[in-house]
Design an enzyme around this catalytic site. Structure first.
Site, short mmCIF file in Angstrom:
data_model
loop_
_atom_site.label_atom_id
_atom_site.label_comp_id
_atom_site.label_asym_id
_atom_site.label_seq_id
_atom_site.Cartn_x
_atom_site.Cartn_y
_atom_site.Cartn_z
N THR A 179 0.86 -1.18 0.00
CA THR A 179 0.00 0.00 0.00
C THR A 179 0.89 1.23 0.00
OG1 THR A 179 -1.77 -1.12 1.21
CG2 THR A 179 -1.79 1.28 1.23
N LYS A 254 -7.10 1.75 -2.86
CA LYS A 254 -6.72 1.15 -1.58
C LYS A 254 -6.75 2.19 -0.46
CE LYS A 254 -5.32 -1.63 1.58
NZ LYS A 254 -4.02 -2.29 1.63
#
Length: 379
Positions: A179, A254
Site C-alpha cells: 500500500t 486502496k
C-alpha cells in the site's frame, strides 16, 4: 522525365525518413497511454502511373535500442503456470509469508527475499529458494511480487542498490502489492518500464486471515498485459481482482478503502468505550450491532477480542495510521475535505504515541478509553 522521377523518388524518401523520426518520437507517448502500437505505414507515393518508381510503402521498425528506450519490448510476459513459472516474492512480513506460501502450495517455483533472512525460513522449509538480494530474485523469476511496509521501503527495494529493477529485463514483470501513494507507484513504474519489463500495482484489501486463506482482494492498475499474465497467481492469493486502469488508480482505491475502514474501527472503538462507561456489556453491543443495518464482518471479528482487552496483530495499527495519513495527503491534493477521516487519524496517532503501533489496528480503542482500564497485551 527520368530526372523528374528521380527527384520525386528522392523527395519521397526524405518524407518517409521524416515521418519515421516523428513516429518514433510519438511512440513512447502512445505506450504510456496504453494504446496498442500497430506497425506504422509511411506515405505511399507514386509520382507517375506506370513508371519504374518503386512504392515507398514501408513499416517503420525502431532499433532494439530505441525499443528498449521507448518500452516497446515490454509486451511479452508469459502467462504464469504452476510448475512452469518461477515467481519471486520480496517482503516476508505478516502478509508476505502466507501469500508466498500459497504460491508454493499451488505448485509455482518461488524465490523469496527479506531484509531479515530468518523470516524466510518458513518458505525455505516449504520448498522455496532464498535469494540474497531483490535483484537476485528478479533475475531468477518471470514475475516478482513485493509486499512492503511503506512507500520508502517500496522505493528502496525496487530501485535501491541491488534492487528489483537491477534484475529486470524484457519479458519479466514486477507486481507491487504494497500500500503506497500514487506518486510512489508512478516512480517505481517508470523505473521498471525503463528496463523493458512490465509493472502492475496491486495493493490488497484484506489482512493476515484472508492472506492465509487466499481470500485477498487485489486492486490493480498499470500494464494490462501483466495483469493477464499474473492472473493465476493472483487467483491463488485472492478471491477477487480488479483492473482499474492507469498506474495510481490501484493506490487511490486502496487508500479510500483503508480510510473508510480505519474510520469505521475508530467509531466502533468509541462506541465500545461508551457502552462500557454507561454500564452496558460490550459483548451485548457486539451482538446487537451484528443484527442490524450496521453489521460488519470486521466488528464481528474484532469486537470480542477488544472486549477482552486483546489485540492480536492482523493489521498493525501503525500501518493503518500510515494509510490514513496518505489518504489525507491525497485528499489535500485534490481539494477534498476529510473531517471525519482526519479526526480518526488523530486517534490512531494518539494510540501509536502511547505504544500500540505494533498491535492490531483495533487497539485504537486505547486512545479513547478512560485511563482506569489496564492494558494486558504486548506493547
Amino acid at each position: 522525365m527520368l530526372a523528374q522521377q528521380h527527384n520525386l523518388g528522392a523527395r519521397a524518401q526524405q518524407l518517409t525518413q521524416r515521418c519515421s523520426r516523428a513516429v518514433i518520437k510519438l511512440l513512447p507517448i502512445m505506450c504510456r497511454q496504453n494504446r496498442a502500437v500497430q506497425p506504422v505505414q509511411a506515405l505511399h507515393t507514386r509520382a507517375v502511373p506506370n513508371t519504374p518508381v518503386r512504392s515507398l510503402q514501408t513499416t517503420i521498425r525502431p532499433t532494439k535500442h530505441q525499443q528498449r528506450r521507448m518500452g516497446l519490448c515490454r509486451s511479452t510476459v508469459p502467462t504464469a503456470e504452476p510448475a512452469a513459472t518461477t515467481l519471486g516474492f520480496c517482503g516476508m512480513g505478516i502478509m508476505g509469508v502466507p501469500m508466498a506460501l500459497n504460491l508454493v502450495k499451488a505448485g509455482y517455483k518461488v524465490v523469496v527475499w527479506n531484509r531479515s533472512a530468518d523470516k524466510c525460513k518458513p518458505l525455505e522449509a516449504a520448498g522455496a529458494t532464498v535469494a540474497t538480494t531483490p535483484a537476485d530474485v528478479a533475475r531468477q523469476c518471470d514475475i516478482t511480487f513485493a509486499m512492503l511496509s511503506d512507500p520508502a521501503a517500496a522505493v528502496e527495494v525496487a530501485t535501491g542498490p541491488e534492487g528489483v529493477v537491477a534484475g529486470l529485463s524484457t519479458g519479466k514483470g514486477y507486481v507491487d502489492v504494497s500500500t503506497i501513494d500514487p506518486a510512489t507507484a508512478a516512480s517505481v513504474a517508470a523505473a521498471v518500464r525503463k528496463t523493458g519489463a512490465l509493472y502492475l500495482e496491486a495493493p490488497v484489501s484484506g489482512s493476515k486471515g484472508p492472506a492465509e486463506q487466499g481470500q485477498l482482494i487485489f486492486l490493480t492498475a498499470g500494464d494490462k498485459a501483466l495483469f493477464d499474465a499474473a492472473a493465476g497467481p493472483l487467483d491463488v492469493m485472492g478471491k477477487a481482482k480488479f483492473y482499474l486502469g492507469e498506474v495510481g488508480a490501484g493506490a487511490n482505491m486502496k487508500l479510500v478503502v483503508n480510510a473508510i475502514m480505519g474510520t469505521m474501527m475508530a467509531a466502533f472503538a468509541e462506541g465500545m468505550s461508551l457502552a462500557q462507561e454507561m454500564g452496558l456489556e460490550q459483548q451485548d453491543l457486539i451482538d446487537v450491532v451484528a443484527l442490524g443495518a450496521i453489521s460488519s464482518p470486521m466488528f464481528a471479528l474484532k469486537g470480542p477480542a477488544m472486549a477482552q482487552n486483546r489485540y492480536p496483530t492482523a493489521f498493525p495499527l501503525k500501518h493503518q495510521q500510515k494509510d490514513l495519513r496518505l489518504a489525507i495527503a491525497e485528499a489535500d491534493a485534490v481539494g477534498q475535505p476529510l473531517a471525519v477521516i482526519a479526526a480518526a487519524n488523530d486517534l490512531y496517532v494518539r494510540a501509536k504515541g502511547i505504544g500500540y503501533g505494533d498491535e492490531d489496528f483495533s487497539a485504537v480503542i486505547k486512545a479513547v478509553e478512560v485511563p482506569s482500564v489496564t492494558y494486558t497485551g504486548n506493547r
